[in-house]
Every structure is written in structure tokens, then in C-alpha cells.
Design an enzyme around this catalytic site. Sequence first.
Site, mmCIF file in Angstrom:
data_model
loop_
_atom_site.group_PDB
_atom_site.id
_atom_site.type_symbol
_atom_site.label_atom_id
_atom_site.label_comp_id
_atom_site.label_asym_id
_atom_site.label_seq_id
_atom_site.Cartn_x
_atom_site.Cartn_y
_atom_site.Cartn_z
ATOM 1 C CE LYS A 238 72.493 41.825 53.669
ATOM 2 N NZ LYS A 238 72.084 43.164 53.546
ATOM 3 C CB SER B 42 67.954 46.493 55.935
ATOM 4 O OG SER B 42 68.187 45.150 55.584
ATOM 5 C CE1 TYR C 217 70.412 49.293 46.623
ATOM 6 C CE2 TYR C 217 69.471 47.143 47.114
ATOM 7 C CZ TYR C 217 70.067 48.311 47.534
ATOM 8 O OH TYR C 217 70.338 48.495 48.866
ATOM 9 C CG HIS D 258 71.379 41.165 58.244
ATOM 10 N ND1 HIS D 258 70.200 41.872 58.210
ATOM 11 C CD2 HIS D 258 72.251 41.890 57.511
ATOM 12 C CE1 HIS D 258 70.358 42.972 57.497
ATOM 13 N NE2 HIS D 258 71.596 43.009 57.068
ATOM 14 N NE ARG E 35 67.861 43.996 51.337
ATOM 15 C CZ ARG E 35 66.780 43.846 52.087
ATOM 16 N NH1 ARG E 35 65.881 42.931 51.791
ATOM 17 N NH2 ARG E 35 66.610 44.556 53.175
HETATM 18 P P1 GTP Z 1 72.077 48.024 56.068
HETATM 19 O O1 GTP Z 1 73.308 48.322 55.314
HETATM 20 O O2 GTP Z 1 70.831 48.378 55.317
HETATM 21 O O3 GTP Z 1 72.023 46.623 56.591
HETATM 22 O O4 GTP Z 1 72.007 49.066 57.316
HETATM 23 P P2 GTP Z 1 72.794 49.132 58.705
HETATM 24 O O5 GTP Z 1 72.137 48.251 59.706
HETATM 25 O O6 GTP Z 1 74.241 48.950 58.499
HETATM 26 O O7 GTP Z 1 72.485 50.631 59.188
HETATM 27 P P3 GTP Z 1 73.427 51.920 59.178
HETATM 28 O O8 GTP Z 1 74.516 51.840 60.195
HETATM 29 O O9 GTP Z 1 73.830 52.214 57.792
HETATM 30 O O10 GTP Z 1 72.404 53.014 59.680
HETATM 31 C C1 GTP Z 1 71.177 53.264 59.010
HETATM 32 C C2 GTP Z 1 70.665 54.640 59.353
HETATM 33 O O11 GTP Z 1 70.440 54.743 60.746
HETATM 34 C C3 GTP Z 1 71.632 55.751 58.973
HETATM 35 O O12 GTP Z 1 70.912 56.831 58.441
HETATM 36 C C4 GTP Z 1 72.262 56.122 60.287
HETATM 37 O O13 GTP Z 1 72.666 57.475 60.320
HETATM 38 C C5 GTP Z 1 71.153 55.844 61.298
HETATM 39 N N1 GTP Z 1 71.693 55.428 62.620
HETATM 40 C C6 GTP Z 1 72.681 54.533 62.846
HETATM 41 N N2 GTP Z 1 72.962 54.424 64.173
HETATM 42 C C7 GTP Z 1 72.117 55.270 64.805
HETATM 43 C C8 GTP Z 1 71.911 55.619 66.193
HETATM 44 O O14 GTP Z 1 72.572 55.123 67.104
HETATM 45 N N3 GTP Z 1 70.923 56.528 66.451
HETATM 46 C C9 GTP Z 1 70.175 57.097 65.454
HETATM 47 N N4 GTP Z 1 69.234 57.981 65.801
HETATM 48 N N5 GTP Z 1 70.343 56.810 64.147
HETATM 49 C C10 GTP Z 1 71.298 55.906 63.824
HETATM 50 C C1 SPV Z 2 70.472 45.511 53.457
HETATM 51 O O1 SPV Z 2 69.457 45.876 52.851
HETATM 52 O O2 SPV Z 2 70.424 44.849 54.526
HETATM 53 C C2 SPV Z 2 71.807 45.887 52.949
HETATM 54 C C3 SPV Z 2 71.905 46.449 51.604
HETATM 55 O O3 SPV Z 2 72.805 45.651 53.612
HETATM 56 S S1 SPV Z 2 71.702 45.222 50.399
HETATM 57 O O4 SPV Z 2 73.020 44.820 49.905
HETATM 58 O O5 SPV Z 2 70.944 45.817 49.321
HETATM 59 O O6 SPV Z 2 71.044 44.076 50.942
HETATM 60 MN MN MN Z 3 72.330 44.735 55.616
#
Ligand code: GTP
Ligand code: SPV
Ligand code: MN
Length: 605
Positions: free
Chosen positions: A226, A268, A217, A246, A77
Site C-alpha cells: 500500500k 478493503s 502488520y 486499488h 492498518r
Molecule cells: P483486502 O485484501 O482487504 O483489500 O480485501 P478484498 O477486497 O480482497 O476482499 P476479499 O475478497 O478478501 O473479501 C473480504 C470478505 O468478504 C471475505 O470474508 C469474503 O468471504 C467476503 N466476500 C467476498 N465476496 C463476497 C460476496 O460476493 N458476497 C458476500 N456476502 N461476501 C463476500
Molecule cells: C487492505 O487493507 O486493503 C489490504 C491488506 O489489502 S493490507 O496489505 O494490510 O493493506
Molecule cells: Mn486491499
Amino acid sequence: MQQTQTVGGTSHAELDAWVKEVAAHTRPKEVVWIDGSDEEIERINAELVEAGTFTKLAEDTLPNSYHALSDPDDVARVEDRTYICSVEEKDAGHTNNWMDPQEMKDLLWPLYEGSMEGRTMYVIPFVMGHLEAEDPKYGVEITDSAYVVASMRIMARIGAKILAKMEETGAPFVKGLHSVGAPLAEGQQDVPWPCNETKYIVHFPEELAIWSYGSGYGGNALLGKKCYALRIASVMARDEGWMAEHMLILKLTNPEGRTHYIAGAFPSQCGKTNLAMIQATMPGWKAELVGDDISWMRFGPDGRLYAVNPEFGLFGVAPGTGADTNPVAMATIEKGNSIFTNVARTPDGGVWWEGMTEEPPAELIDWHGERWTPDMGKVSSHPNSRFCTPITQCPTIAAEYDEPNGVPISAIMFGGRRKTTVPLVSQSRDWQHGTFVGATLSSETTAAATGAVGVVRRDPMAMLPFIGYNAGDYVDHWLEIGKQADADKLPKIFMVNWFRRDEDGGFLWPGFGENSRVLKWMFERIEGDVEAQESPIGYLPHPEDIDTDGLATSTEDVAAALKFDAEEWRQELPLIKEWFAKFGDDLPSAMEDELATLEERLAGA
Ligand code: GTP
Ligand code: SPV
Ligand code: MN
């Protein structure tokens, strides 16, 4: 005027007029209305393979799945190119870029002139949330990117059925206009990932319109996500008395079969998808997925807040996702029907990224499309590489996912990435205090957006890049929601931090599946089954109430993760004050009160 060939169409006069106006201006070689059928997507996927955007992955291991590599400058983003063009500048206040709507249109409309030349213009009717919802939220995305069509088909409910209901009801819809900004001259060879150096992600909240230019992207181009479901929807939610957040949504069932639904706002790349797909490590506990990124919440007839996941797919961070950290995501992906962007490809038509397995394969095609071997000392996949996969393939999806009016929320978590200061878990005293905790939420920046990574910033309710209106009014809306229900019906609010570090930089808490131990404590707090201790930042667990049966982590590390340190929090005060100062007169006075209370309590701690 040159005759543009059109496949499909609509009896919806307003939609028809808009599509014709855009086509006349952007001059695509053809216009295709997307019906969402299997034949249609097979044709589009084949065209994407032909164009070099997609590489088909091995049918026996990843059926109907594709690999895409973006332009190296179009991977995340672009928050500095994102605008809220409300009529009044104050309505975009404190956290957004703003430009006068007419000025922005005068600047952008010329960029769209002829911007689709040589390309197909697709028209994608979609609905965010359930088509059978009381008040379905429609949208139409016009795009010149077939990659966007293929991704939107996974991420949202799209196609002919949606269009038919739009025509029948004449309900309002959000107009999303997207162009990669890369017209093709006669005979010009296309590139696998067309985009433009100039990028704009622009929202006109009063008009329910989104103009996106120059990027392919996810968050910049899949306009239902978003742009609509958070930025535009947050404005609708303010006006209509609901919330667009979110947040992940999960269903948690205890060994006795009692259930609570819990939502969680983390910025994120701070763990929403992982927590939403968690598998509890304690016997008898069961977690199921309702949503992993966005939650729309409104009051039900019983006075409780009900949440729906408006999306239809998962757009998850690939790196760090593996059988040991998120086996449920791996099982979801392995069913196929997925798009992988900016991850590495194995020579036998599989995918790989850092953290999928402990040992990397001997050889890969990296995210630049180049040969990669482990000894090169660089990552194979972009840190914001993503899988895009149908949510219905998730083995732990809750049946209620498809409930048009959602699930009642018992608790809301706020969390972020903080190396210090923020304990593993705490509970807010009440809704107003919880709103303060959300409004002052902080986290280290990640690769989900362009710019520096690892810098602590305030990220109110994990919505910093997604609030579609004045941030002070947004916090006020949270307070207003809290006044609309009895305290015992409102969700309890918790703050969590899975990312606290020891002196050597290692994580104090193992995270992932073990986070279920923290969920258990919340569950018991909701049920009134466990006491807690008061602290200046809210209620803290008595350490013995965190179930550590079978946990490999040392008692010292668990204690350090749970620790409240008054001195660290005193150092936080000037940062909170600096943050609140940005809001000027728009900061609700209740937030000043909460800050004063925190300061007083810390002085005595
Ligand atoms: P967006 O899609 O960008 O909104 O991200 P999200 O909030 O869904 O995060 P996601 O669950 O994809 O995790 C992001 C990163 O953090 C990944 O590389 C995970 O492996 C790592 N991660 C998630 N949960 C944990 C945790 O409990 N501990 C640690 N150390 N890393 C974590
Ligand atoms: C984030 O950045 O919070 C995401 C991926 O979940 S995007 O769809 O690019 O916003
Ligand atoms: Mn997100």
C-alpha cells in the site's frame, strides 16, 4: 564506532550511502542484504521458528508453510497513524493526515536512533511490476523484521537480480525504512511479535521515501504494497500520466472464446480477492486471475488502458474463505509456501478460520495462542487474519499475469458494502459519470483498518486510505485520463453491490461464484449485445437479461437486489453533498455538474 558486521553490499553509491547512514543511526548487530535465494529463506524461516514468531505447519498437508500470531494490538492498518508529508499541506488535502516533512523527520528520526539494537537489519531490493517493464519501478526496504523479509519474498519480486539491474541502470528507487521499534538490550529475551505502541506510517512523496515505525502488520510493514504501490505510486502516476489503483484485475472468456479484462475497485475486505479468483457458475464461461489488490494502468500504443498487477503474491483475508466460497484460494494455499497470520491452528499442524468449513474442528489454538473450543462463543481467528501466498500457485492464474506491459482493460467496476440503496449492478453513462460514481463510492468500514466496523463512509475509488496526494487533484486526474482517449477505447464503468440485505439482515444476492452472472451482463454490455434501461444513476439491466439459469435464489430476492429506489437515492444526496463540501475549491466542477444532474433526474423519478 562499533563495527557492524555486513553480509552483502552494493556498487550503487546512493543506495550504499543510505544503508550505511541508517545502520549507523539504528545500530543493528548486523546488516544482511537479501538475495532472494532458497537457502537464504530457509535460514530465515528457521530463525523465525527459533524466535517463536513462526510455527511450522504440517509438511504433508501445508508444505513449507508457517503460522504466525501477532501482538493483539498490531492486527490491521492504522489509518489515524498514516501521514502524507508533502512539502505543501494542500498536496495532501482532504483525506490524509499531514505534517511538514522536516517536522515529521525531527520527530521520527530520534525514534529510529538505536531502534534496531540487538537485531539484524535486512536490506531488501525489490521491483513492483515486471523487471522487464519499460520503466521498472524499483524499491529497497530496510527492515529489522525477519517476518517482513519472509512476507516480502512472497508479495514482491525481490533479491539479487533486482539489485543487479538497479546497479546497472542507476534508475531511481523508493527508499522504504521500516523498524518494529523494539530494540533488544544485551541479554534481553525477545518476544514472538516485537512492535511498539507508538506507530507511524509516513510517506514523503517528493523524496520517494517511506518511514514506517512500530508495526509489523502487512499494510503497515510490507512497504511495497500500500505504501509504495498505491500512496507513492499514485503521486508518480499523476506526474507521469498513468494510474495506480486499488483494483483487482480478471480475465473473462465467454463460451465463444472472446475475452475481456475487467478491473474492480472495492474497499478493503469488500471482495476483490474473491472476485479475482471467481469460478463462473454458468457453463462455458471462464474467469482467470491477473491481480487481486492493486492495478497500475497506462495507455498503450493503441490508445487503450493497459493494467499490470505490480505484486507477486496474495495477502488475502482468511475468514470467509472456504471450499464453497473461494475454492481457488483454497487450492492456492494448499500448495504450501505460505504464511498464515492471526488464524487458528489445528492440533495436527493445519490452519482453520471461520468460514473455512461449516463445522469447526473440535479443538484449536486460537489467534491469541490459547486453547479454543466451539462452545466458547467467540471467534478463533481475527477478522483481519490473512494468508500470504505466491500468486503463481493460483490454478486460475492467466498467462498474461507475467506480461510486462499488462492487459487492455474493457471495464472498471466500483463496489462496496451497502446494506441498502446501491443496486446489484448499474452502468455509468460515460467516463465522467463513472468518475462521479467512483468519487462518491461508499462502503461500510471493515476490520482491515483499526477503528469502528460497519460505519458507512465515502471511499473514493476505494482509495480513501491510499491516495498519496490531494483528493481533489486525484479526481481531476481521473477526468484528465478520460480526456486522453476516444470514448470507445476507454473502459466502461460499472457500479456493483454484492452486499444488499433483506429486512431480516440476510444477503439478497448469493455472491461469490454467482457474481459471474453480473460479469456476464457486463461482458454483453461491452460487446454491445444487450440493451439496458436508463435510470437517474445510469443504465440498469432489464431483469430478464441477468442469467438466472440454475440460480437457487428466489426471483423476488434477485429483483430486490437489482432494484433502483429513487427515494433511497434522494436520501443519499445530502451525504454526497457533505462529502463534496470537504473538497472546498479543489472539487473539479465536472463533479458539481454530475451531482446537479443526479439531483435533477432524481427529482423527476
Ligand atoms: P483486502 O485484501 O482487504 O483489500 O480485501 P478484498 O477486497 O480482497 O476482499 P476479499 O475478497 O478478501 O473479501 C473480504 C470478505 O468478504 C471475505 O470474508 C469474503 O468471504 C467476503 N466476500 C467476498 N465476496 C463476497 C460476496 O460476493 N458476497 C458476500 N456476502 N461476501 C463476500
Ligand atoms: C487492505 O487493507 O486493503 C489490504 C491488506 O489489502 S493490507 O496489505 O494490510 O493493506
Ligand atoms: Mn486491499
